[in-house]
Design a protein around this motif. Structure first.
Motif, mmCIF file in Angstrom:
data_model
loop_
_atom_site.group_PDB
_atom_site.id
_atom_site.type_symbol
_atom_site.label_atom_id
_atom_site.label_comp_id
_atom_site.label_asym_id
_atom_site.label_seq_id
_atom_site.Cartn_x
_atom_site.Cartn_y
_atom_site.Cartn_z
ATOM 1 N N ALA A 43 -64.603 42.772 -17.200
ATOM 2 C CA ALA A 43 -64.613 41.552 -18.009
ATOM 3 C C ALA A 43 -64.476 40.279 -17.178
ATOM 4 O O ALA A 43 -64.295 39.196 -17.750
ATOM 5 C CB ALA A 43 -63.498 41.610 -19.052
ATOM 6 N N ARG A 44 -64.529 40.400 -15.857
ATOM 7 C CA ARG A 44 -64.465 39.240 -14.953
ATOM 8 C C ARG A 44 -63.268 38.331 -15.245
ATOM 9 O O ARG A 44 -63.421 37.127 -15.453
ATOM 10 C CB ARG A 44 -65.771 38.446 -15.009
ATOM 11 N N GLN A 45 -62.107 38.941 -15.292
ATOM 12 C CA GLN A 45 -60.834 38.221 -15.415
ATOM 13 C C GLN A 45 -60.679 37.453 -16.729
ATOM 14 O O GLN A 45 -59.873 36.528 -16.818
ATOM 15 C CB GLN A 45 -60.634 37.278 -14.226
ATOM 16 N N THR A 46 -61.421 37.849 -17.755
ATOM 17 C CA THR A 46 -61.278 37.200 -19.056
ATOM 18 C C THR A 46 -60.323 37.957 -19.982
ATOM 19 O O THR A 46 -60.036 37.479 -21.094
ATOM 20 C CB THR A 46 -62.640 37.070 -19.763
ATOM 21 N N GLU A 47 -59.847 39.140 -19.539
ATOM 22 C CA GLU A 47 -58.974 39.949 -20.387
ATOM 23 C C GLU A 47 -57.684 40.319 -19.651
ATOM 24 O O GLU A 47 -57.197 41.445 -19.740
ATOM 25 C CB GLU A 47 -59.706 41.212 -20.853
ATOM 26 N N GLU A 48 -57.123 39.359 -18.931
ATOM 27 C CA GLU A 48 -55.909 39.625 -18.171
ATOM 28 C C GLU A 48 -54.726 39.957 -19.097
ATOM 29 O O GLU A 48 -53.906 40.819 -18.784
ATOM 30 C CB GLU A 48 -55.557 38.424 -17.285
ATOM 31 N N ARG A 49 -54.648 39.277 -20.237
ATOM 32 C CA ARG A 49 -53.545 39.549 -21.157
ATOM 33 C C ARG A 49 -53.623 40.985 -21.685
ATOM 34 O O ARG A 49 -52.605 41.691 -21.744
ATOM 35 C CB ARG A 49 -53.567 38.563 -22.321
ATOM 36 N N LEU A 50 -54.812 41.421 -22.067
ATOM 37 C CA LEU A 50 -54.997 42.795 -22.542
ATOM 38 C C LEU A 50 -54.694 43.795 -21.434
ATOM 39 O O LEU A 50 -54.076 44.845 -21.672
ATOM 40 C CB LEU A 50 -56.428 42.980 -23.051
ATOM 41 N N TYR A 51 -55.106 43.468 -20.205
ATOM 42 C CA TYR A 51 -54.860 44.345 -19.063
ATOM 43 C C TYR A 51 -53.354 44.564 -18.869
ATOM 44 O O TYR A 51 -52.884 45.715 -18.774
ATOM 45 C CB TYR A 51 -55.483 43.747 -17.805
ATOM 46 N N PHE A 52 -52.602 43.495 -18.812
ATOM 47 C CA PHE A 52 -51.165 43.626 -18.559
ATOM 48 C C PHE A 52 -50.442 44.259 -19.744
ATOM 49 O O PHE A 52 -49.453 44.978 -19.552
ATOM 50 C CB PHE A 52 -50.561 42.268 -18.204
ATOM 51 N N GLU A 53 -50.914 44.021 -20.936
ATOM 52 C CA GLU A 53 -50.329 44.658 -22.112
ATOM 53 C C GLU A 53 -50.548 46.178 -22.058
ATOM 54 O O GLU A 53 -49.665 46.962 -22.440
ATOM 55 C CB GLU A 53 -50.965 44.079 -23.376
ATOM 56 N N THR A 54 -51.708 46.593 -21.557
ATOM 57 C CA THR A 54 -52.043 48.013 -21.498
ATOM 58 C C THR A 54 -51.263 48.749 -20.412
ATOM 59 O O THR A 54 -50.834 49.892 -20.603
ATOM 60 C CB THR A 54 -53.551 48.199 -21.264
ATOM 61 N N ILE A 55 -51.057 48.107 -19.272
ATOM 62 C CA ILE A 55 -50.442 48.809 -18.139
ATOM 63 C C ILE A 55 -48.918 48.786 -18.152
ATOM 64 O O ILE A 55 -48.286 49.480 -17.345
ATOM 65 C CB ILE A 55 -50.929 48.237 -16.792
ATOM 66 N N LYS A 56 -48.303 48.036 -19.053
ATOM 67 C CA LYS A 56 -46.862 47.798 -18.942
ATOM 68 C C LYS A 56 -46.020 49.061 -19.096
ATOM 69 O O LYS A 56 -44.893 49.118 -18.596
ATOM 70 C CB LYS A 56 -46.421 46.740 -19.942
ATOM 71 N N LYS A 57 -46.539 50.101 -19.740
ATOM 72 C CA LYS A 57 -45.757 51.317 -19.911
ATOM 73 C C LYS A 57 -45.933 52.320 -18.775
ATOM 74 O O LYS A 57 -45.302 53.381 -18.773
ATOM 75 C CB LYS A 57 -46.106 51.987 -21.236
ATOM 76 N N TYR A 58 -46.804 52.000 -17.802
ATOM 77 C CA TYR A 58 -47.092 52.935 -16.714
ATOM 78 C C TYR A 58 -46.386 52.531 -15.421
ATOM 79 O O TYR A 58 -46.186 51.346 -15.147
ATOM 80 C CB TYR A 58 -48.601 53.009 -16.464
ATOM 81 N N GLU A 59 -46.037 53.545 -14.630
ATOM 82 C CA GLU A 59 -45.446 53.313 -13.320
ATOM 83 C C GLU A 59 -46.537 52.972 -12.311
ATOM 84 O O GLU A 59 -47.725 53.216 -12.531
ATOM 85 C CB GLU A 59 -44.688 54.565 -12.864
ATOM 86 N N LYS A 60 -46.100 52.441 -11.169
ATOM 87 C CA LYS A 60 -47.050 52.002 -10.145
ATOM 88 C C LYS A 60 -47.942 53.139 -9.671
ATOM 89 O O LYS A 60 -49.155 52.976 -9.520
ATOM 90 C CB LYS A 60 -46.292 51.390 -8.959
#
Length: 216
Positions: A43-60
């Motif tokens: 999405a060429r950095q247009t969905e950063e909020r969705l990205y961080f919302e999705t990854i927040k429950k996962y470990e590094k």
């Protein structure tokens, strides 16, 4: 666990990586999150909020596994392009999960590749620049098969299932197909949940692009 012998050979590495999550997360939600992260990356950095919302429950380390899963998929897409064929690794793997799961959420089985190719030969216009509708896209196989017959058409796809819409959008993007995908009830032409614009400027950047449009 889905055994490697039960998946196509090109998806064995993908399967091993995917099931490294199995004891911690629901597999359906995990697969949905993977699709969302791929779309965010395209999405060429247009969905950063969705990205961080999705990854927040996962470990590094789990995020690293997601990156490897994406890499495996991109290799499959690239190999298919090299041989001049179309591929649907997302739909194939989803079917493997569905056949191995008793969860009602896994309920999709898609038209076989050979049947898609045959049907596409019957219905695809031989001249390009047409708008073609696919009202129940599944993973987008009919679109991929049609594009193999004649490239340069614009596809409008719909499906009621949000996972199907995500798979269709990614498959279209990776096969360099222009169009749009709508998560909606096609029979009633209602309940629009999300739309995806696919590769609208591919001629300019030559890179896959998916842009999300949420209903007002």
């Amino acid at each position: 666990m889905l055994k490697n012998k039960d998946v196509p050979s090109e998806l064995k590495n993908f399967n091993s990586l995917f099931f490294s999550f199995q004891y911690k997360y629901d597999l359906y939600n995990l697969y949905d999150d993977l699709l969302t992260l791929i779309i965010c990356c395209l999405a060429r950095q247009t969905e950063e909020r969705l990205y961080f919302e999705t990854i927040k429950k996962y470990e590094k380390k789990e995020l690293t596994t997601f990156a490897h899963l994406m890499g495996e998929l991109f290799i499959i897409y690239n190999n298919s392009k090299t041989f001049g064929e179309w591929c649907d690794p997302l739909g194939e793997y989803y079917e493997c999960l569905a056949s191995n799961s008793k969860k009602s959420a896994f309920g999709q089985f898609f038209t076989p590749k050979a049947v898609c190719d045959m049907m596409a030969n019957f219905v695809t216009p031989k001249d390009w620049g047409k708008q073609i509708n696919e009202p129940c896209s599944g993973s987008g196989r009919m679109i991929l098969a049609s594009n193999q017959i004649t490239k340069g058409n614009y596809f409008i796809a719909q499906d009621l299932d949000p996972i199907c819409c995500k798979m269709t959008a990614i498959n279209m993007a990776m096969h360099e197909i222009r169009g749009e995908v709508h998560n909606m009830d096609t029979l009633r032409m209602a309940n629009l949940r999300m739309s995806y614009s696919i590769n609208f400027d591919f001629y300019k950047h030559k890179t896959p692009l998916i842009l999300l449009k949420r209903p007002d």
